[in-house]
Design an enzyme around this catalytic site. Structure first.
Site, PDB file in Angstrom:
ATOM      1  N   HIS A   4      35.747 -64.923 -85.412  1.00  0.00           N
ATOM      2  CA  HIS A   4      37.413 -64.949 -86.074  1.00  0.00           C
ATOM      3  C   HIS A   4      37.750 -66.266 -85.159  1.00  0.00           C
ATOM      4  O   HIS A   4      38.024 -66.271 -84.154  1.00  0.00           O
ATOM      5  CB  HIS A   4      37.792 -64.041 -85.877  1.00  0.00           C
ATOM      6  CG  HIS A   4      39.477 -63.865 -86.505  1.00  0.00           C
ATOM      7  ND1 HIS A   4      40.499 -63.818 -85.584  1.00  0.00           N
ATOM      8  CD2 HIS A   4      39.894 -63.890 -87.804  1.00  0.00           C
ATOM      9  CE1 HIS A   4      41.476 -63.961 -86.551  1.00  0.00           C
ATOM     10  NE2 HIS A   4      41.206 -63.964 -87.758  1.00  0.00           N
ATOM     11  N   GLU A  31      34.737 -67.698 -89.217  1.00  0.00           N
ATOM     12  CA  GLU A  31      35.880 -67.632 -90.039  1.00  0.00           C
ATOM     13  C   GLU A  31      36.548 -68.893 -89.712  1.00  0.00           C
ATOM     14  O   GLU A  31      36.728 -69.447 -88.235  1.00  0.00           O
ATOM     15  CB  GLU A  31      36.644 -66.465 -89.863  1.00  0.00           C
ATOM     16  CG  GLU A  31      37.619 -66.214 -90.708  1.00  0.00           C
ATOM     17  CD  GLU A  31      39.159 -66.494 -90.053  1.00  0.00           C
ATOM     18  OE1 GLU A  31      40.047 -66.043 -90.831  1.00  0.00           O
ATOM     19  OE2 GLU A  31      39.339 -67.171 -88.805  1.00  0.00           O
ATOM     20  N   ASP A  33      40.545 -70.703 -90.863  1.00  0.00           N
ATOM     21  CA  ASP A  33      41.852 -70.962 -91.736  1.00  0.00           C
ATOM     22  C   ASP A  33      41.863 -72.271 -92.295  1.00  0.00           C
ATOM     23  O   ASP A  33      41.556 -73.322 -91.223  1.00  0.00           O
ATOM     24  CB  ASP A  33      43.019 -70.508 -91.204  1.00  0.00           C
ATOM     25  CG  ASP A  33      42.942 -69.156 -90.628  1.00  0.00           C
ATOM     26  OD1 ASP A  33      42.783 -68.409 -91.433  1.00  0.00           O
ATOM     27  OD2 ASP A  33      42.775 -68.619 -89.290  1.00  0.00           O
ATOM     28  N   HIS A  46      45.561 -72.236 -87.986  1.00  0.00           N
ATOM     29  CA  HIS A  46      45.833 -71.069 -88.587  1.00  0.00           C
ATOM     30  C   HIS A  46      47.481 -71.208 -88.910  1.00  0.00           C
ATOM     31  O   HIS A  46      47.865 -70.998 -89.903  1.00  0.00           O
ATOM     32  CB  HIS A  46      45.783 -69.980 -87.551  1.00  0.00           C
ATOM     33  CG  HIS A  46      46.596 -68.672 -88.086  1.00  0.00           C
ATOM     34  ND1 HIS A  46      47.670 -68.207 -87.809  1.00  0.00           N
ATOM     35  CD2 HIS A  46      45.719 -67.640 -88.833  1.00  0.00           C
ATOM     36  CE1 HIS A  46      47.833 -67.044 -88.203  1.00  0.00           C
ATOM     37  NE2 HIS A  46      46.922 -66.743 -88.944  1.00  0.00           N
ATOM     38  N   GLU A 112      39.370 -69.190 -94.984  1.00  0.00           N
ATOM     39  CA  GLU A 112      40.470 -68.719 -95.556  1.00  0.00           C
ATOM     40  C   GLU A 112      41.530 -69.676 -96.047  1.00  0.00           C
ATOM     41  O   GLU A 112      41.675 -70.531 -95.244  1.00  0.00           O
ATOM     42  CB  GLU A 112      41.048 -67.724 -94.558  1.00  0.00           C
ATOM     43  CG  GLU A 112      42.366 -67.107 -94.956  1.00  0.00           C
ATOM     44  CD  GLU A 112      42.923 -66.056 -94.139  1.00  0.00           C
ATOM     45  OE1 GLU A 112      42.303 -65.821 -93.013  1.00  0.00           O
ATOM     46  OE2 GLU A 112      44.244 -65.809 -94.177  1.00  0.00           O
TER      47      GLU A 112
HETATM   48  O1  G3P Z   1      39.862 -62.921 -91.264  1.00  0.00           O
HETATM   49  C1  G3P Z   1      40.867 -62.607 -91.633  1.00  0.00           C
HETATM   50  C2  G3P Z   1      42.038 -62.605 -90.863  1.00  0.00           C
HETATM   51  O2  G3P Z   1      41.803 -63.964 -90.236  1.00  0.00           O
HETATM   52  C3  G3P Z   1      43.422 -62.759 -91.739  1.00  0.00           C
HETATM   53  O3  G3P Z   1      44.487 -62.860 -90.680  1.00  0.00           O
HETATM   54  O4  G3P Z   1      46.299 -64.249 -89.616  1.00  0.00           O
HETATM   55  O5  G3P Z   1      44.051 -64.018 -88.319  1.00  0.00           O
HETATM   56  O6  G3P Z   1      44.473 -65.335 -90.584  1.00  0.00           O
HETATM   57  P1  G3P Z   1      44.891 -64.317 -89.916  1.00  0.00           P
HETATM   58 CA    CA Z   2      42.159 -66.185 -90.922  1.00  0.00          CA
END
Ligand code: G3P
Ligand code: CA
Length: 259
Positions: A4, A31, A33, A46, A112
């Protein structure tokens, strides 16, 4: 196991240092953003603002790529490596795709898109154009896809499904949507993505999703008991800030209880 924001427990999130460590620690996916800069580049950040994770201030959407590159994205974090500057700069989605595709074993990237944002649907359009350029937008099957697009926004997931029907997608968020079967079905997401708190509360989500032919992606799973819960429930993708220890725990629980 998906790292993440990279190995973001031990390195500054969304930096090459974090992604490189995650890959070395055996992550099967990473992962990120993504947000659009003022001049139309997809960058891995993020927050709407740069303040928490850099030494700058302001909105990502109001800054150019060049301005964002001038910021220090590493020294706020206790795990900043030496020499820092080479591996703790801003990462574009383009660069991260390159890193993932060049790694010596197949790794997935979970992208994301954040909403609401100033540039709206342009974010998904740019992500799809980039995946197309890398030859990743039309995989032979969802399972064999190297890219997965995720969002809390049902409209964003639907845009991706409509434009790239073979690309796997995750609809992140509220448990009630999945239990009604509504949102995920309507937008055609191939997976649903509850938080670990939601999954603890409603473990039957894994079965419910499977009954609809959907996988389950759970975030952000950092504690031993939660890793075991996900493993026992058959969660397809576990997203964690700590890839090394999560992998170790998964292997332990796969081997069964000691003694
Ligand atoms: O992997 C999904 C998760 O990252 C969603 O929450 O706020 O960490 O982007 P956030
Ligand atoms: Ca995320």
């Amino acid at each position: 196991m998906v790292a993440h924001r990279g190995a973001s427990g031990d390195r500054p999130e969304h930096t090459l240092a974090a992604y490189d460590l995650a890959l070395q620690e055996g992550a099967e996916g990473v992962e990120c953003d993504v947000r659009l800069t003022r001049d139309g580049h997809l960058v891995c950040v993020h927050d709407r603002r740069v303040d928490r994770t850099s030494n700058g201030t302001g909105l990502v959407s109001e800054m150019t790529l060049r301005q964002l590159r001038q910021l220090d994205w590493g020294s706020w974090h206790p795990g900043v490596p030496e020499p820092a500057a080479e591996t703790t700069g801003l990462v574009t989605l383009d660069e991260l795709l390159g890193l993932v595709l060049d790694w010596h074993r197949p790794v997935k990237i979970f992208i994301e898109t954040k909403h609401p944002v100033r540039y709206g649907a342009l974010v998904e359009n740019k992500v799809l154009a980039l995946l197309q350029r890398f030859g990743m937008a039309s995989p032979p099957s969802a399972d064999r896809s190297r890219a997965v697009v995720m969002s809390f926004s049902a409209s964003a997931v639907w845009r991706v499904r409509r434009a790239a029907p073979l690309l796997p997608t995750v609809l992140l968020g509220a448990t009630s949507h999945y239990l009604r079967g509504g949102a995920a079905s309507t937008v055609g997401a191939t997976a649903v993505g509850p938080s670990i708190a939601a999954l603890r509360h409603r473990p039957e989500l894994v079965d419910r999703a499977a009954a609809q032919g959907r996988a389950l992606y759970c975030w952000t799973v950092d504690d031993y008991e939660d890793v075991r819960l996900c493993r026992d429930l058959g969660v397809a993708w576990i997203s964690t800030n700590h890839p090394a220890r999560t992998k170790k725990w998964l292997q332990e629980s796969a081997a069964g209880p000691a003694g």
